[in-house]
Design an enzyme around this catalytic site. Structure first.
Site, short mmCIF file in Angstrom:
data_model
loop_
_atom_site.label_atom_id
_atom_site.label_comp_id
_atom_site.label_asym_id
_atom_site.label_seq_id
_atom_site.Cartn_x
_atom_site.Cartn_y
_atom_site.Cartn_z
N SER A 60 1.04 -1.33 -0.05
CA SER A 60 0.07 0.01 0.06
C SER A 60 0.97 1.41 0.10
O SER A 60 2.00 1.17 0.41
CB SER A 60 -0.80 -0.12 1.01
OG SER A 60 -1.75 -0.99 1.24
N1 SAH Z 1 -0.52 -5.01 4.23
C1 SAH Z 1 0.17 -5.42 3.01
C2 SAH Z 1 -0.73 -4.97 1.94
C3 SAH Z 1 -0.67 -5.87 0.68
S1 SAH Z 1 -1.63 -5.95 -0.65
C4 SAH Z 1 1.66 -4.62 2.77
O1 SAH Z 1 2.03 -4.00 3.81
O2 SAH Z 1 2.30 -4.90 1.91
C5 SAH Z 1 -2.86 -6.86 0.24
C6 SAH Z 1 -2.71 -8.32 0.44
O3 SAH Z 1 -3.93 -8.92 0.97
C7 SAH Z 1 -2.08 -9.05 -0.57
O4 SAH Z 1 -0.88 -9.71 -0.38
C8 SAH Z 1 -3.05 -10.09 -0.70
O5 SAH Z 1 -2.74 -11.43 -1.21
C9 SAH Z 1 -3.78 -10.31 0.63
N2 SAH Z 1 -5.36 -10.76 0.64
C10 SAH Z 1 -6.19 -10.70 -0.22
N3 SAH Z 1 -7.28 -11.64 0.24
C11 SAH Z 1 -7.10 -12.20 1.46
C12 SAH Z 1 -7.56 -13.07 2.23
N4 SAH Z 1 -8.65 -13.41 1.95
N5 SAH Z 1 -6.92 -13.51 3.54
C13 SAH Z 1 -5.45 -12.92 3.64
N6 SAH Z 1 -4.90 -12.15 2.85
C14 SAH Z 1 -5.58 -11.79 1.63
#
Ligand code: SAH
Length: 216
Positions: free
Chosen positions: A67
């Protein structure tokens, strides 16, 4: 992924990013201090080194993104983190947001549904000798074995409100979750009783979608 060096050049770029976030309205000093302390470039592929401290989302592989710093700062501020708060984060991704919450003194549990990202980020946490608890699984289901959580932070866009997560939130606890499809409204949920909640809305955002667990 190998942990990269944190040079004076990175530290300078990071301080300028903190100043930029302050100018954009982030005034929570605990959040700004944590962002000033966590080397964001270490959570990215080295090809993005020069852009690691710009206020932009960046690809982290498997179709996902870290993000943008303004989003991390906004979510972290809305969460009202306190020392030793037990926090569940859904969407570990690069691990950057988890590390920001860890730096703020919270006990962080984080869950990721993409196995590749889980494996890569777990290794990175180990290289930091981090105490973050990192799990592979479906964030819609949460981590009932470690509930209740004081705080729950969802870092992917949820089309529907995840009821199982609400049941893992302590009474009086706060959940911050981007709700909607294809765009999301940042929503803060306070659990006021066994069954009730108060919600407030905090602006429009765009996140990668929250999806159910897939194999592999
Ligand atoms: N907090 C992260 C943001 C990554 S983007 C950071 O600081 O880099 C959001 C993430 O959510 C992705 O890696 C995606 O694979 C994950 N995601 C999507 N659906 C999900 C679910 N049902 N359970 C767990 N993770 C999920």
């Amino acid at each position: 992924m190998m942990k990269q060096q944190d040079t004076f050049r990175h530290q300078g770029m990071r301080q300028r990013m903190v100043d930029e976030l302050r100018k954009k309205g982030i005034d929570n000093s605990a959040v700004l201090d944590a962002i000033g302390a966590v080397p964001r470039h270490c959570f990215l592929d080295s090809v993005f080194d020069a852009r690691a401290y710009q206020d932009i989302a960046i690809p982290i592989g498997d179709g996902q993104t870290i993000s943008r710093p303004l989003t991390v700062a906004s979510q972290s501020a809305l969460l009202e983190v306190f020392p030793d708060a037990r926090i569940l984060e859904v969407g570990t991704g690069s691990g950057y947001q988890s590390m920001v919450l860890d730096k703020m003194g919270a006990e962080v549990y984080t869950i990721e549904r993409q196995r590749n990202l889980y494996v890569k980020t777990k290794a990175l946490f180990d290289s930091f000798k981090s105490r973050i608890h990192c799990y592979y699984g479906d964030g819609y289901k949460g981590l009932p074995q470690f509930a209740p959580f004081d705080r729950i932070l969802v870092t992917c866009g949820a089309a529907d409100f995840p009821k199982e997560l609400f049941s893992q939130l302590a009474i009086g606890g706060i959940m911050v979750i981007p709700l909607g499809f294809p765009k999301q409204v940042m929503t803060k949920v306070v659990r006021t009783s066994e069954t009730d909640m108060e919600t407030s809305e905090h602006g429009d955002f765009t996140f990668v979608p929250m999806l159910s667990k897939k194999s592999g």
